[in-house]
Motif scaffolding. Structure first.
Motif, PDB file in Angstrom:
ATOM      1  N   THR A  35       1.255  -0.958  -0.202  1.00  0.00           N
ATOM      2  CA  THR A  35      -0.255  -0.399   0.365  1.00  0.00           C
ATOM      3  C   THR A  35       0.369   1.276  -0.137  1.00  0.00           C
ATOM      4  N   ASP A  36       1.981   1.305   0.909  1.00  0.00           N
ATOM      5  CA  ASP A  36       2.815   2.477   0.675  1.00  0.00           C
ATOM      6  C   ASP A  36       3.267   2.628  -0.585  1.00  0.00           C
ATOM      7  N   ILE A  37       3.821   1.954  -1.245  1.00  0.00           N
ATOM      8  CA  ILE A  37       5.125   1.727  -2.050  1.00  0.00           C
ATOM      9  C   ILE A  37       3.640   2.287  -3.485  1.00  0.00           C
ATOM     10  N   GLU A  38       2.203   1.186  -3.693  1.00  0.00           N
ATOM     11  CA  GLU A  38       1.682   2.202  -4.206  1.00  0.00           C
ATOM     12  C   GLU A  38       0.436   3.450  -4.087  1.00  0.00           C
ATOM     13  N   THR A  39       0.954   4.566  -3.374  1.00  0.00           N
ATOM     14  CA  THR A  39       0.499   5.592  -2.606  1.00  0.00           C
ATOM     15  C   THR A  39       1.891   6.457  -3.070  1.00  0.00           C
ATOM     16  N   ARG A 162     -13.456  13.814  11.771  1.00  0.00           N
ATOM     17  CA  ARG A 162     -13.374  13.220  13.345  1.00  0.00           C
ATOM     18  C   ARG A 162     -13.000  12.340  13.827  1.00  0.00           C
ATOM     19  N   TRP A 163     -13.913  11.264  13.207  1.00  0.00           N
ATOM     20  CA  TRP A 163     -13.896   9.460  14.079  1.00  0.00           C
ATOM     21  C   TRP A 163     -12.367   9.424  13.609  1.00  0.00           C
ATOM     22  N   CYS A 164     -11.576  10.019  12.390  1.00  0.00           N
ATOM     23  CA  CYS A 164     -10.150   8.950  11.937  1.00  0.00           C
ATOM     24  C   CYS A 164      -9.480  10.091  13.108  1.00  0.00           C
ATOM     25  N   ARG A 165      -9.593  11.422  13.376  1.00  0.00           N
ATOM     26  CA  ARG A 165      -9.312  11.861  14.431  1.00  0.00           C
ATOM     27  C   ARG A 165      -9.067  11.677  16.493  1.00  0.00           C
ATOM     28  N   GLU A 166      -9.904  11.539  16.193  1.00  0.00           N
ATOM     29  CA  GLU A 166     -10.504  10.543  17.709  1.00  0.00           C
ATOM     30  C   GLU A 166      -9.654   9.170  17.689  1.00  0.00           C
ATOM     31  N   PHE A 167      -9.924   8.516  16.490  1.00  0.00           N
ATOM     32  CA  PHE A 167      -8.905   7.174  16.650  1.00  0.00           C
ATOM     33  C   PHE A 167      -7.149   7.693  17.117  1.00  0.00           C
ATOM     34  N   CYS A 168      -6.899   8.360  16.021  1.00  0.00           N
ATOM     35  CA  CYS A 168      -5.814   8.444  16.451  1.00  0.00           C
ATOM     36  C   CYS A 168      -5.273   9.167  17.485  1.00  0.00           C
ATOM     37  N   VAL A 169      -6.056   9.527  18.480  1.00  0.00           N
ATOM     38  CA  VAL A 169      -6.002  10.750  19.529  1.00  0.00           C
ATOM     39  C   VAL A 169      -5.787   9.216  20.561  1.00  0.00           C
ATOM     40  N   ASP A 170      -6.775   8.323  20.627  1.00  0.00           N
ATOM     41  CA  ASP A 170      -6.453   7.170  21.147  1.00  0.00           C
ATOM     42  C   ASP A 170      -5.485   6.152  21.121  1.00  0.00           C
ATOM     43  N   VAL A 171      -4.664   6.065  20.139  1.00  0.00           N
ATOM     44  CA  VAL A 171      -3.902   5.325  19.752  1.00  0.00           C
ATOM     45  C   VAL A 171      -2.253   6.310  20.216  1.00  0.00           C
ATOM     46  N   GLU A 173      -1.287   8.528  17.778  1.00  0.00           N
ATOM     47  CA  GLU A 173      -0.817   8.508  16.354  1.00  0.00           C
ATOM     48  C   GLU A 173      -0.470   9.923  16.165  1.00  0.00           C
ATOM     49  N   GLN A 174       0.416  11.153  16.708  1.00  0.00           N
ATOM     50  CA  GLN A 174       0.581  12.111  16.193  1.00  0.00           C
ATOM     51  C   GLN A 174       0.376  12.674  14.557  1.00  0.00           C
ATOM     52  N   SER A 175       0.934  12.146  13.747  1.00  0.00           N
ATOM     53  CA  SER A 175       1.665  12.152  12.420  1.00  0.00           C
ATOM     54  C   SER A 175       0.082  12.560  11.878  1.00  0.00           C
ATOM     55  N   SER A 176      -0.342  12.084  12.448  1.00  0.00           N
ATOM     56  CA  SER A 176      -2.029  12.472  11.436  1.00  0.00           C
ATOM     57  C   SER A 176      -2.481  12.984  11.826  1.00  0.00           C
ATOM     58  N   ILE A 177      -2.646  13.311  13.444  1.00  0.00           N
ATOM     59  CA  ILE A 177      -3.348  14.425  13.579  1.00  0.00           C
ATOM     60  C   ILE A 177      -2.859  15.603  12.853  1.00  0.00           C
ATOM     61  N   ASP A 178      -1.693  15.609  13.428  1.00  0.00           N
ATOM     62  CA  ASP A 178      -1.153  17.508  12.366  1.00  0.00           C
ATOM     63  C   ASP A 178      -1.919  17.146  11.212  1.00  0.00           C
ATOM     64  N   TRP A 185      -6.056  16.187   4.898  1.00  0.00           N
ATOM     65  CA  TRP A 185      -6.104  14.663   5.122  1.00  0.00           C
ATOM     66  C   TRP A 185      -5.821  14.238   3.698  1.00  0.00           C
ATOM     67  N   ASP A 186      -6.138  14.652   2.566  1.00  0.00           N
ATOM     68  CA  ASP A 186      -5.806  13.348   1.574  1.00  0.00           C
ATOM     69  C   ASP A 186      -3.738  13.474   1.434  1.00  0.00           C
ATOM     70  N   GLU A 187      -3.792  14.120   2.392  1.00  0.00           N
ATOM     71  CA  GLU A 187      -2.153  13.468   2.136  1.00  0.00           C
ATOM     72  C   GLU A 187      -1.822  13.031   3.756  1.00  0.00           C
ATOM     73  N   SER A 188      -3.009  12.388   4.861  1.00  0.00           N
ATOM     74  CA  SER A 188      -3.038  11.502   5.442  1.00  0.00           C
ATOM     75  C   SER A 188      -3.160  10.120   4.884  1.00  0.00           C
ATOM     76  N   ARG A 189      -3.042   9.343   6.010  1.00  0.00           N
ATOM     77  CA  ARG A 189      -2.894   8.116   5.426  1.00  0.00           C
ATOM     78  C   ARG A 189      -4.463   7.315   5.477  1.00  0.00           C
ATOM     79  N   PHE A 190      -5.901   8.312   6.139  1.00  0.00           N
ATOM     80  CA  PHE A 190      -6.817   7.701   5.760  1.00  0.00           C
ATOM     81  C   PHE A 190      -7.242   8.727   4.718  1.00  0.00           C
ATOM     82  N   GLY A 191      -6.122   9.186   3.838  1.00  0.00           N
ATOM     83  CA  GLY A 191      -7.585   9.818   2.331  1.00  0.00           C
ATOM     84  C   GLY A 191      -7.785   9.220   1.402  1.00  0.00           C
ATOM     85  N   ASP A 192      -7.730   8.214   1.287  1.00  0.00           N
ATOM     86  CA  ASP A 192      -7.741   7.108   0.152  1.00  0.00           C
ATOM     87  C   ASP A 192      -8.143   6.165   0.724  1.00  0.00           C
TER      88      ASP A 192
END
Length: 294
Positions: A35-39, A162-171, A173-178, A185-192
């Protein structure tokens, strides 16, 4: 010269032409590199981060045995390596002046590379992530709570973000929160990702799961999130089973997910649904100090 030799390139298409079959040979174990290399390939095709990533393949007798990739953000991903192969790669990258910020791989490979990087650069690695990798065997949907699953659309974007951000707070995952807070959003790992809600009978979303697009026959379910006040009601199991079923229906041959080893509830849930643990993974943060070759 060692019979195993690392071939490095910044051309993602050239790399995939030589290493693509190797990556697709074990889609579950290689799910993150796939998935990373495809991105990275899509970003390169769109003119982003041109020549910024580095890819490597370990060959012997014309056959690829392992790969690495180093993203513009400093993420180093590895397929399984022996201790000697990890040491040789660390020496090669340090000698070329590369400074990965973190390494993520299966547990043994990540540890071997982190130790080798310390020997070659004096940087002290810090573990920051560990996880179990599960692959779906026979899907066994859990008892179905009231409600239904529904694929999300544009009207659901605000709730998904909003829920993805809450998930990142729980785990943690500061880079995704930033990225989310910066509106990237499209640059985050959730964008696709492709998201599914589990809705209560009145249409209120109560849980969410996402899946990657199919790459090499593989789909990864990530993330799965239920707000804290709605947990323990079977929603997470229902939405995970719904997402897994949809992946199989779309043609996936391997459906995988990562779990937190310290969360016995989620690990037991996924096993009841039909997921089987196949490997452990780990991540280490690496010093950003200038590397030195030995």
């Amino acid at each position: 010269m060692s019979p195993h030799h690392w071939h490095l390139t910044q051309d993602v298409d050239e790399f995939l032409a030589r290493a693509g079959d190797f990556l697709r040979s074990r889609p579950a174990l290689h799910n993150t590199p796939l998935t990373d290399i495809e991105t990275l390939r899509k970003r390169h095709a769109a003119g982003h981060d041109a020549d910024a990533s580095v890819f490597g393949r370990l060959e012997s007798g014309g056959e690829v045995h392992a790969i690495f990739y180093l993203t513009p953000q400093g993420r180093l991903g590895l397929t399984p390596l022996s201790a000697g192969q990890a040491d040789a790669l660390a020496a090669r990258l340090a000698g070329l002046g590369h400074s990965p910020a973190k390494v993520i791989a299966d547990h043994d490979t990540a540890g071997a590379f982190a130790g080798a990087w310390q020997r070659h650069t004096s940087a002290v690695p810090v573990p920051f992530w560990r996880t179990h990798l599960y692959r779906l065997g026979t899907l066994t949907p859990p008892p179905r709570p009231e409600g239904r699953g529904r694929s999300t659309g544009e009207r659901d974007r605000e709730q998904v973000v909003r829920w993805c951000r809450e998930f990142c707070v729980d785990v943690g995952e500061q880079s995704s929160i930033d990225l989310i807070d910066a509106g990237a959003w499209d640059e985050s790992r959730f964008g696709d990702r492709h998201f599914t809600f589990w809705e209560a009978p009145d249409g209120t979303p109560v849980s969410m799961a996402a899946a990657t697009s199919i790459v090499g026959g593989m789909v990864r379910v990530d993330p799965v999130y239920t707000p804290a006040h709605l947990r323990g009601r079977g929603y997470a199991g229902a939405v995970t089973a719904e997402t897994s079923r949809a992946a199989l229906a779309a043609g996936a041959t391997d459906v995988v997910l990562f779990t937190d080893p310290d969360n016995p509830t989620s690990n037991a849930l996924y096993q009841r649904i039909g997921y089987v643990r196949i490997a452990d993974f780990a991540g280490y943060r690496l010093s950003q100090g200038a590397p030195r070759a030995r």
